[in-house]
Design a protein around this motif. Structure first.
Motif, PDB file in Angstrom:
ATOM      1  N   ILE A 210     -45.881  -7.354   7.013  1.00 38.51           N
ATOM      2  CA  ILE A 210     -45.413  -6.688   8.235  1.00 38.51           C
ATOM      3  C   ILE A 210     -46.028  -5.271   8.272  1.00 38.51           C
ATOM      4  O   ILE A 210     -45.331  -4.278   8.084  1.00 38.51           O
ATOM      5  CB  ILE A 210     -43.857  -6.624   8.260  1.00 38.51           C
ATOM      6  CG1 ILE A 210     -43.264  -8.020   8.010  1.00 38.51           C
ATOM      7  CG2 ILE A 210     -43.339  -6.057   9.590  1.00 38.51           C
ATOM      8  CD1 ILE A 210     -41.791  -8.027   7.640  1.00 38.51           C
TER       9      ILE A 210
ATOM     10  N   HIS B  27     -44.206  -3.951   5.454  1.00 41.36           N
ATOM     11  CA  HIS B  27     -44.797  -4.501   4.240  1.00 41.36           C
ATOM     12  C   HIS B  27     -46.301  -4.460   4.429  1.00 41.36           C
ATOM     13  O   HIS B  27     -46.795  -4.872   5.494  1.00 41.36           O
ATOM     14  CB  HIS B  27     -44.323  -5.934   3.990  1.00 41.36           C
ATOM     15  CG  HIS B  27     -44.748  -6.438   2.645  1.00 41.36           C
ATOM     16  ND1 HIS B  27     -46.017  -6.907   2.407  1.00 41.36           N
ATOM     17  CD2 HIS B  27     -44.084  -6.492   1.471  1.00 41.36           C
ATOM     18  CE1 HIS B  27     -46.107  -7.257   1.132  1.00 41.36           C
ATOM     19  NE2 HIS B  27     -44.948  -7.007   0.542  1.00 41.36           N
TER      20      HIS B  27
ATOM     21  N   LEU C  30     -25.646   1.030  -8.985  1.00 47.92           N
ATOM     22  CA  LEU C  30     -24.877   1.269  -7.763  1.00 47.92           C
ATOM     23  C   LEU C  30     -24.251   2.651  -7.805  1.00 47.92           C
ATOM     24  O   LEU C  30     -23.819   3.123  -8.869  1.00 47.92           O
ATOM     25  CB  LEU C  30     -23.761   0.223  -7.614  1.00 47.92           C
ATOM     26  CG  LEU C  30     -24.205  -1.210  -7.377  1.00 47.92           C
ATOM     27  CD1 LEU C  30     -22.973  -2.100  -7.147  1.00 47.92           C
ATOM     28  CD2 LEU C  30     -25.157  -1.324  -6.197  1.00 47.92           C
TER      29      LEU C  30
HETATM   30  P1  AP5 Z   1     -30.388  -0.340  -0.239  1.00 52.86           P
HETATM   31  O1  AP5 Z   1     -31.272   0.530   0.523  1.00 52.86           O
HETATM   32  O2  AP5 Z   1     -29.263  -1.029   0.435  1.00 52.86           O
HETATM   33  O3  AP5 Z   1     -31.296  -1.350  -1.058  1.00 52.86           O
HETATM   34  P2  AP5 Z   1     -31.141  -2.932  -1.374  1.00 52.86           P
HETATM   35  O4  AP5 Z   1     -29.893  -3.634  -1.083  1.00 52.86           O
HETATM   36  O5  AP5 Z   1     -31.581  -2.976  -2.762  1.00 52.86           O
HETATM   37  O6  AP5 Z   1     -31.963  -3.550  -0.309  1.00 52.86           O
HETATM   38  P3  AP5 Z   1     -33.336  -3.108   0.126  1.00 52.86           P
HETATM   39  O7  AP5 Z   1     -33.262  -2.031   1.172  1.00 52.86           O
HETATM   40  O8  AP5 Z   1     -34.174  -2.783  -1.084  1.00 52.86           O
HETATM   41  O9  AP5 Z   1     -33.916  -4.448   0.688  1.00 52.86           O
HETATM   42  P4  AP5 Z   1     -33.585  -5.271   2.012  1.00 52.86           P
HETATM   43  O10 AP5 Z   1     -32.871  -6.518   1.666  1.00 52.86           O
HETATM   44  O11 AP5 Z   1     -32.995  -4.391   3.066  1.00 52.86           O
HETATM   45  O12 AP5 Z   1     -35.050  -5.696   2.363  1.00 52.86           O
HETATM   46  P5  AP5 Z   1     -36.071  -5.136   3.472  1.00 52.86           P
HETATM   47  O13 AP5 Z   1     -35.650  -5.584   4.835  1.00 52.86           O
HETATM   48  O14 AP5 Z   1     -36.360  -3.685   3.280  1.00 52.86           O
HETATM   49  O15 AP5 Z   1     -29.739   0.465  -1.473  1.00 52.86           O
HETATM   50  C1  AP5 Z   1     -30.515   1.284  -2.311  1.00 52.86           C
HETATM   51  C2  AP5 Z   1     -29.617   1.873  -3.387  1.00 52.86           C
HETATM   52  O16 AP5 Z   1     -28.568   2.657  -2.779  1.00 52.86           O
HETATM   53  C3  AP5 Z   1     -28.873   0.841  -4.255  1.00 52.86           C
HETATM   54  O17 AP5 Z   1     -29.666   0.390  -5.342  1.00 52.86           O
HETATM   55  C4  AP5 Z   1     -27.650   1.676  -4.713  1.00 52.86           C
HETATM   56  O18 AP5 Z   1     -28.005   2.562  -5.762  1.00 52.86           O
HETATM   57  C5  AP5 Z   1     -27.342   2.513  -3.469  1.00 52.86           C
HETATM   58  N1  AP5 Z   1     -26.343   1.867  -2.593  1.00 52.86           N
HETATM   59  C6  AP5 Z   1     -26.527   1.467  -1.296  1.00 52.86           C
HETATM   60  N2  AP5 Z   1     -25.406   0.921  -0.807  1.00 52.86           N
HETATM   61  C7  AP5 Z   1     -24.480   0.970  -1.796  1.00 52.86           C
HETATM   62  C8  AP5 Z   1     -23.127   0.534  -1.907  1.00 52.86           C
HETATM   63  N3  AP5 Z   1     -22.501  -0.085  -0.892  1.00 52.86           N
HETATM   64  N4  AP5 Z   1     -22.482   0.732  -3.082  1.00 52.86           N
HETATM   65  C9  AP5 Z   1     -23.089   1.343  -4.122  1.00 52.86           C
HETATM   66  N5  AP5 Z   1     -24.379   1.768  -4.090  1.00 52.86           N
HETATM   67  C10 AP5 Z   1     -25.061   1.582  -2.939  1.00 52.86           C
HETATM   68  O19 AP5 Z   1     -37.360  -6.010   3.060  1.00 52.86           O
HETATM   69  C11 AP5 Z   1     -38.011  -5.808   1.813  1.00 52.86           C
HETATM   70  C12 AP5 Z   1     -39.540  -5.901   2.003  1.00 52.86           C
HETATM   71  O20 AP5 Z   1     -39.886  -7.236   2.366  1.00 52.86           O
HETATM   72  C13 AP5 Z   1     -40.072  -5.012   3.139  1.00 52.86           C
HETATM   73  O21 AP5 Z   1     -41.346  -4.555   2.795  1.00 52.86           O
HETATM   74  C14 AP5 Z   1     -40.135  -5.943   4.348  1.00 52.86           C
HETATM   75  O22 AP5 Z   1     -41.086  -5.518   5.282  1.00 52.86           O
HETATM   76  C15 AP5 Z   1     -40.493  -7.268   3.680  1.00 52.86           C
HETATM   77  N6  AP5 Z   1     -39.924  -8.425   4.371  1.00 52.86           N
HETATM   78  C16 AP5 Z   1     -38.709  -8.500   5.010  1.00 52.86           C
HETATM   79  N7  AP5 Z   1     -38.515  -9.729   5.526  1.00 52.86           N
HETATM   80  C17 AP5 Z   1     -39.627 -10.447   5.154  1.00 52.86           C
HETATM   81  C18 AP5 Z   1     -40.020 -11.805   5.365  1.00 52.86           C
HETATM   82  N8  AP5 Z   1     -39.221 -12.660   6.017  1.00 52.86           N
HETATM   83  N9  AP5 Z   1     -41.200 -12.192   4.856  1.00 52.86           N
HETATM   84  C19 AP5 Z   1     -42.000 -11.333   4.165  1.00 52.86           C
HETATM   85  N10 AP5 Z   1     -41.692 -10.021   3.935  1.00 52.86           N
HETATM   86  C20 AP5 Z   1     -40.517  -9.612   4.433  1.00 52.86           C
END
Ligand code: AP5
Length: 214
Positions: A142, A138, A58
């Motif tokens: 998707i 995805h 983080l």
């Molecule tokens: P951030 O970008 O927030 O990453 P995350 O929380 O790890 O979440 P993701 O964006 O990886 O996933 P998501 O849940 O949004 O899933 P998505 O919709 O993309 O943060 C990145 C980094 O920034 C952190 O590690 C940290 O270092 C830093 N950071 C950010 N905020 C911070 C804070 N507040 N404090 C400190 N550090 C911070 O979906 C994932 C995949 O699955 C996609 O390919 C999507 O198309 C697919 N998908 C989605 N829904 C479905 C479904 N229902 N079925 C099948 N596939 C699906």
């Protein structure tokens, strides 16, 4: 409608947050997207954030709290917003609550998108992201209409640096240690709701709309 998205990395928070933002006409505020835009533009904030993000750690609270507190105080957030990726630690949640209280406001819903860890690594390796507009795809579930190109803005899609399997495992460990305690935190505030994030994207969204009730 002040909404927080909770859930493990890759649970689908960003995907659902964008759909909520489009349907309800409220801003989608993603701290991850803000950091990635800063990295792309080579800002000081971006340089600092990148050292943590690349390791799956983080970014320190002091680099993120003021940024979000200032953002939710802007005029376009008066009707509501969907926070994606913030808060991520108890101190961040407490800082948000304190700032909202000063504005006479509070969190309405903390939506926990539940997906087991074993589904996450596969999801992440198939993810493709647009650094220009924040849209997420995805390759199997998707896909974009044209391979490698964003449907929304036409920019090139990328595989995020932090989506390598080793980094994803680290991010999951950090999530369980530092972010999962927020589930209890918002349960105690009576604002926690849960959805099954293993369903397809439209089903998850339908469940969220039923909860939001509008
Ligand atoms: P951030 O970008 O927030 O990453 P995350 O929380 O790890 O979440 P993701 O964006 O990886 O996933 P998501 O849940 O949004 O899933 P998505 O919709 O993309 O943060 C990145 C980094 O920034 C952190 O590690 C940290 O270092 C830093 N950071 C950010 N905020 C911070 C804070 N507040 N404090 C400190 N550090 C911070 O979906 C994932 C995949 O699955 C996609 O390919 C999507 O198309 C697919 N998908 C989605 N829904 C479905 C479904 N229902 N079925 C099948 N596939 C699906």
């Amino acid at each position: 409608m002040k909404i927080i998205m909770l859930g493990a990395p890759g649970a689908g928070k960003g995907t659902q947050a964008k759909m909520i933002s489009d349907k309800y006409g409220i801003p989608h505020i993603s701290t991850g997207d803000i950091f990635r835009a800063n990295i792309k533009n080579g800002t000081e904030l971006g340089k600092k954030a990148k050292t943590y993000m690349d390791q799956g750690l983080l970014v320190p609270d002091e680099l993120v709290v003021d940024l979000v507190v200032d953002r939710v105080a802007q005029d376009d957030c008066a009707k509501g917003y969907v926070l994606d990726g913030f808060p991520r630690t108890i101190p961040q949640a407490e800082a948000l609550d304190a700032a909202l209280e000063k504005m006479g406001s509070k969190v309405g819903y903390a939506i926990n998108v539940e997906v087991p860890d074993e589904n996450i690594v596969t999801r992440m390796s198939g993810r493709r992201a647009c650094v220009s507009c924040g849209a997420t795809y995805h390759i199997v579930h998707i896909p974009p209409k044209t391979e490698g190109i964003c449907d929304r803005c036409g920019a090139k899609l990328i595989l995020r640096d932090d989506d390598k399997p080793e980094t994803v495992k680290k991010r999951l460990a950090v999530y369980h240690e530092q972010t999962q305690p927020l589930i209890d935190y918002y349960t105690k505030q009576n604002v926690l709701v849960e959805v099954d994030g293993t369903k397809d994207m439209e089903e998850v969204f339908a469940a969220i709309c039923r909860i939001l009730g509008e």
